[in-house]
Scaffold this active site. Structure first.
Site, PDB file in Angstrom:
ATOM      1  N   LYS A  87      12.505  -3.690   4.518  1.00  0.00           N
ATOM      2  CA  LYS A  87      12.285  -2.482   3.730  1.00  0.00           C
ATOM      3  C   LYS A  87      13.639  -1.938   3.291  1.00  0.00           C
ATOM      4  O   LYS A  87      14.533  -1.738   4.113  1.00  0.00           O
ATOM      5  CB  LYS A  87      11.536  -1.428   4.544  1.00  0.00           C
ATOM      6  CG  LYS A  87      11.252  -0.158   3.752  1.00  0.00           C
ATOM      7  CD  LYS A  87      10.402   0.803   4.558  1.00  0.00           C
ATOM      8  CE  LYS A  87      10.153   2.081   3.788  1.00  0.00           C
ATOM      9  NZ  LYS A  87       9.433   1.850   2.528  1.00  0.00           N
ATOM     10  N   ASP A 133       2.154   9.790   5.188  1.00  0.00           N
ATOM     11  CA  ASP A 133       1.689   9.051   4.014  1.00  0.00           C
ATOM     12  C   ASP A 133       0.642   8.017   4.422  1.00  0.00           C
ATOM     13  O   ASP A 133       0.696   6.855   4.003  1.00  0.00           O
ATOM     14  CB  ASP A 133       2.861   8.375   3.299  1.00  0.00           C
ATOM     15  CG  ASP A 133       2.509   7.966   1.862  1.00  0.00           C
ATOM     16  OD1 ASP A 133       1.523   8.496   1.317  1.00  0.00           O
ATOM     17  OD2 ASP A 133       3.213   7.112   1.302  1.00  0.00           O
TER      18      ASP A 133
END
Length: 597
Positions: free
Chosen positions: A13, A101
């Site tokens: 990431k 999220d």
């Protein structure tokens, strides 16, 4: 990418650097994420700061997102997903991390089908109290009111998003029309009551609607509380055993698991209790010639059972509820310790106490013929050849040799096998010789068990065989070994009444390693272990006559899910059919075919 040190594929990431992270702050957050170790949270292996890039190296989840799978989930599956996410969130919240999220695109599955919470990209740290949102961040359709208005954020914020996800899974639609302008969607989340989910059982609907309360204090206080409410509601709606019926690997703590009576906490299951009793077919073999080995052909149509008198009985199990005997192989004069099919199903290798291995041609199962015989000298103390295994490509056969060694045979011409290589014996095999072996699915590693240890050999280059690790953890003899279908886990059975699960995804110490998990529950020596074809389940059996089924989709968090009772004497062998629907168990009393759902 590929992590060179860990020697495994990983996901990377990439986060932008800059003013968002003060010097050193990214390291603090990355370490916190790496410190979370839970089967339903993506594992973080490493972090790197390079120039203006911040990199998080984590496990690769190649099973797809919940977005892709949600159309295939029934209501029970939707609730199982809710429990898995809640378990991961509970672990994160306890450690002071909010996700902020939660949505189907951030919920991913690994290759074994275990759901994991991923992408803590906008996660906030908190210290037991709520924090204030410094900016509106998140996905509009899943954002809690306080997240939109810049209010105080807390674990209840993540529960709101989870409530939206479950609502969507159960009804096929979001609470509010996602095609509306974002400001309108936000206004609905802030002030418009959520429509009751149509067609959803009332107990479950109540749990979801509570999670979607506008006021955070009206929601469940913790992710653990949410999981308890959802598990109880689903149990009332679907009946006991609903979690098991979903087929999804769900790792729950004892308190939540106890709400489903068919899945009690492993620690409280008394040995010998019939927790799960599937339909079974018992085959009496005669007390003078009990079964000691069992093996399915690769196509699942034939079952081979080795018997005490040295014969092998072949069964047609095309319909496992009505097995029929098709033939008997007679060639050994002592107890039949091993009967193993080659990967193509055309050859059966049998090993016995008379120090010989016979290769049989089963091209026509109704008329088997002997191809060749391999003879060796082991010495009287080792009581014959106890194990024999084919490599995954079928070109190599491994068997114990003289002086505590392992011999590899080239089967390019099965009628004329040639002895190619010998693995040097380990000092740990001195008293017992080699008792069990297994090739890894890719054929690169051979696990060899003898005494209290299991040695791993790199056999990818036949000219340069090297020992890579010695697994030492059992206090008594290792009796059986098996690789998981993906090769990442090795399980070992031992006479010390335990089963070891060894993590082979990371480099092992060259001399010894400790098991990642030790399964306890048997009250006698464990003699046999086997993985189901999907790798989610592992079966173990032994001297206590019970057959235990373990959920091992994530080997770091195994749990016993069932105990099969029916044998009255020692169970010596277990084997799953290629389709995973049948489990064969061979015992001193009889052979049993368990019809698994």
């Amino acid at each position: 990418g590929r992590h060179r040190r860990l020697k495994r594929p990983v996901a990377i990431k990439i986060l932008p650097g800059g003013s968002e992270y003060a010097p050193g702050s990214f390291e603090t957050e990355a370490r916190l994420l790496a410190g979370m170790d839970h089967p339903h949270i993506v594992r973080v292996f490493d972090y790197v700061e390079a120039d203006d890039l911040l990199l998080i190296v984590m496990e690769l989840l190649d099973g797809g997102t919940l977005t892709r799978r949600r159309a295939t989930l029934d209501p029970q599956g939707a609730c199982a997903v809710g429990l898995a996410v809640a378990a991961g969130l509970s672990h994160a919240h306890i450690r002071g991390v909010l996700h902020l999220d939660i949505k189907p695109g951030n919920l991913l599955f690994d290759a074994a089908g275990t759901l994991k919470v991923a992408d803590f990209g906008i996660a906030k740290m908190f210290e037991g109290t709520a924090v204030t949102a410094t900016a509106v961040a998140g996905t509009p359709s899943y954002m809690a009111p306080e997240q939109i208005t810049g209010g105080r954020l807390s674990p209840a914020t993540d529960l709101y998003a989870l409530g939206v996800v479950i609502y969507q899974l159960l009804t096929g639609a979001l609470p509010f029309d996602p095609t509306l302008p974002v400001p309108v969607i936000w206004e609905h989340h802030i002030s418009t009551p959520v429509p009751p989910p149509a067609g959803v059982p009332a107990p479950i609907a109540q749990v979801v609607l509570r999670a979607l309360a506008k006021d955070p204090t009206d929601r469940q206080p913790t992710a653990q509380a949410f999981a308890l409410d959802l598990a109880a509601a689903a149990g009332a709606a679907f009946g006991t055993g609903w979690i098991l019926r979903t087929g999804l690997p769900v790792h729950l703590d004892a308190t939540v698991r106890r709400t489903d009576q068919r899945l009690p906490p492993a620690a409280t299951v008394p040995s010998g209790t019939a927790v799960f009793a599937p339909a079974r077919t018992s085959i009496a073999l005669g007390k003078d010639n009990p079964a000691v080995q069992v093996s399915f052909s690769p196509d699942g149509r034939t079952l081979a059972t080795g018997r005490w008198n040295g014969t092998v009985v072949l069964w047609d199990v095309t319909d496992p509820r009505r097995p029929s005997r098709t033939g008997i192989l007679s060639g050994h004069r002592s107890v039949l310790w091993a009967a193993v099919f080659a990967p193509d199903g055309r050859i059966l290798a049998t090993a016995s106490g008379e120090e010989s291995v016979i290769l049989w041609d089963l091209t026509d199962p109704a008329h088997p013929t002997r191809i060749s015989t391999l003879n060796i000298e082991l010495g009287w103390r080792f009581k014959g050849v106890r194990t024999v295994v084919f490599s995954p490509d079928g070109r190599t056969l491994a068997m114990p040799g003289d002086n505590r060694t392992v011999i590899l045979w080239d089967l390019t011409d099965p009628a004329h096998p040639t002895r190619t290589t010998t693995l040097t014996g380990h000092k740990g095999w001195r008293s017992t010789g080699v008792r069990a072996m297994a090739f890894s699915p890719d054929g690169r590693t051979l696990a060899v068990a003898g005494g209290r240890i299991t040695a791993l050999w790199d056999v990818s280059d036949s000219a340069h065989l090297t020992g890579t690790a010695v697994l030492a953890g059992h206090t008594k003899q290792v009796t059986d070994v098996a690789f998981s279908p993906n090769g990442s886990t090795l399980t070992t059975a031992s006479a010390d009444a335990t089963v070891g699960l060894w993590d082979l995804t990371e480099p092992l110490h060259p001399t010894e390693a400790a098991p990642r998990a030790v399964l306890t529950g048997h009250t006698g020596a464990v003699s046999a272990v086997a993985f189901s074809p999907d790798g989610h389940t592992m079966a173990s059996a032994g001297g206590d006559t019970a057959v235990n089924l373990w959920m091992v989709a994530d080997p770091a968090y195994p749990s016993r899910t069932a105990i099969l009772t029916g044998h009255t004497q020692v169970v010596t062998a277990v084997a799953f059919s290629p389709d995973g629907r049948t489990l064969a168990t061979a015992g001193i009393d009889h052979l049993v075919l368990w019809h698994l759902r």
